[in-house]
Design an enzyme around this catalytic site. Structure first.
Site, PDB file in Angstrom:
ATOM      1  N   ASP A 126       2.197  95.006 123.080  1.00 39.16           N
ATOM      2  CA  ASP A 126       2.246  96.317 122.444  1.00 39.16           C
ATOM      3  C   ASP A 126       2.252  97.361 123.569  1.00 39.16           C
ATOM      4  O   ASP A 126       1.233  97.574 124.235  1.00 39.16           O
ATOM      5  CB  ASP A 126       1.043  96.518 121.530  1.00 39.16           C
ATOM      6  CG  ASP A 126       1.038  97.874 120.842  1.00 39.16           C
ATOM      7  OD1 ASP A 126       1.927  98.708 121.141  1.00 39.16           O
ATOM      8  OD2 ASP A 126       0.128  98.110 120.023  1.00 39.16           O
ATOM      9  N   TYR A 176      10.853 112.383 120.533  1.00 37.00           N
ATOM     10  CA  TYR A 176      11.816 111.374 120.984  1.00 37.00           C
ATOM     11  C   TYR A 176      12.799 111.963 121.985  1.00 37.00           C
ATOM     12  O   TYR A 176      13.075 111.365 123.035  1.00 37.00           O
ATOM     13  CB  TYR A 176      12.558 110.819 119.771  1.00 37.00           C
ATOM     14  CG  TYR A 176      13.538 109.715 120.080  1.00 37.00           C
ATOM     15  CD1 TYR A 176      13.101 108.434 120.391  1.00 37.00           C
ATOM     16  CD2 TYR A 176      14.917 109.952 120.022  1.00 37.00           C
ATOM     17  CE1 TYR A 176      13.999 107.412 120.645  1.00 37.00           C
ATOM     18  CE2 TYR A 176      15.815 108.931 120.282  1.00 37.00           C
ATOM     19  CZ  TYR A 176      15.362 107.667 120.588  1.00 37.00           C
ATOM     20  OH  TYR A 176      16.257 106.647 120.850  1.00 37.00           O
TER      21      TYR A 176
END
Length: 244
Positions: free
Chosen positions: A52, A142
């Site tokens: 992760d 983003y």
């Protein structure tokens, strides 16, 4: 560095673009290590390492272990997440998560890889950015992360060039991944409008990205560094006429 024993490391290799990258590299005889938070839906060649990338401590530990276990000569920082939201609705947690996967993980992976590349006097690094780095609605965090990756690419290229290491970026435009297709059904007016806005009049495929990355990783690209190639069907050019 004996290239027969050298591996390519691809982060986020379990998704559609990552799968295309791994299949392309493996077809060329390259051993590939895939680092992702979930295994691929169907088996892929090479190794899979579960991680992760939002977990800083685990990311630092695993990247160090991978570089110790494998001689990594090619690195593709492909992992990325996006949480679409308006400016007002973008949370600090969204920002932290997106920066940790799209930007921080790329830095950690590259820092772990460059000692071996420097020792070999040869290496290839490709960062997967996005056309969204140029600006896109609902992508505050983003777009910031992907724009930052372009800045890192240019900076790393300058620092690593004397060591025989090139660093380039590939920026996908609209790509027909399962996520894109589910959000944009082929017969919907929105999808038709997207395609109409792309100069080549089609959505890209994961293979389109894999071809570009494969070139940057090749020996033929040894004189190219610090560049960002937008694989977007001409979308970054724009089609509006310019008055004189």
């Amino acid at each position: 560095m004996n290239t027969r024993n050298v591996s390519a490391l691809v982060t986020g290799g379990s998704g559609a673009i990552g799968r295309a990258l791994i299949e392309k590299l493996s077809a060329n005889g390259t051993h590939v290590v895939n680092i992702d938070r979930a295994p691929p839906s169907t088996p892929l060649p090479g190794e899979f390492v579960k991680l992760d990338l939002t977990d800083l401590t685990a990311t630092q530990k695993v990247m160090g272990q991978v570089m110790g276990d494998f001689s990594v000569g090619w690195l593709v920082n492909n992992a990325g997440i996006a949480t679409p939201a308006t400016l007002e609705d973008t949370t600090l947690q969204d920002l932290d998560d997106i920066l940790s996967v799209n930007l921080r993980a790329a830095l950690i992976a590259t820092q772990a890889a460059i000692p071996g590349m420097k020792a070999a006097r040869k290496g290839r690094i490709v960062n997967i950015t996005s056309r969204a780095a140029l600006g896109k609605e609902l992508r505050t965090a983003y777009a910031a992360a992907k724009a930052g990756l372009i800045g890192m690419t240019r900076t790393w290229a300058l620092e690593l060039a004397p060591h025989g290491i090139t660093v380039n970026a590939v920026g996908p435009g609209p790509i027909a991944t399962p996520l894109f297709n589910s959000a944009n059904p082929p017969d919907s007016p929105r999808t038709k409008a997207i395609i109409e806005g792309i100069p080549v009049k089609r959505v890209g495929t994961p293979d389109d990205i894999a071809h570009a990355v494969s070139f940057f990783l090749s020996d033929d690209a040894g004189y190219i560094t610090g560049q960002t190639l937008f694989v977007c069907g001409g979308l970054t050019i724009g089609t509006a006429p310019i008055g004189e």
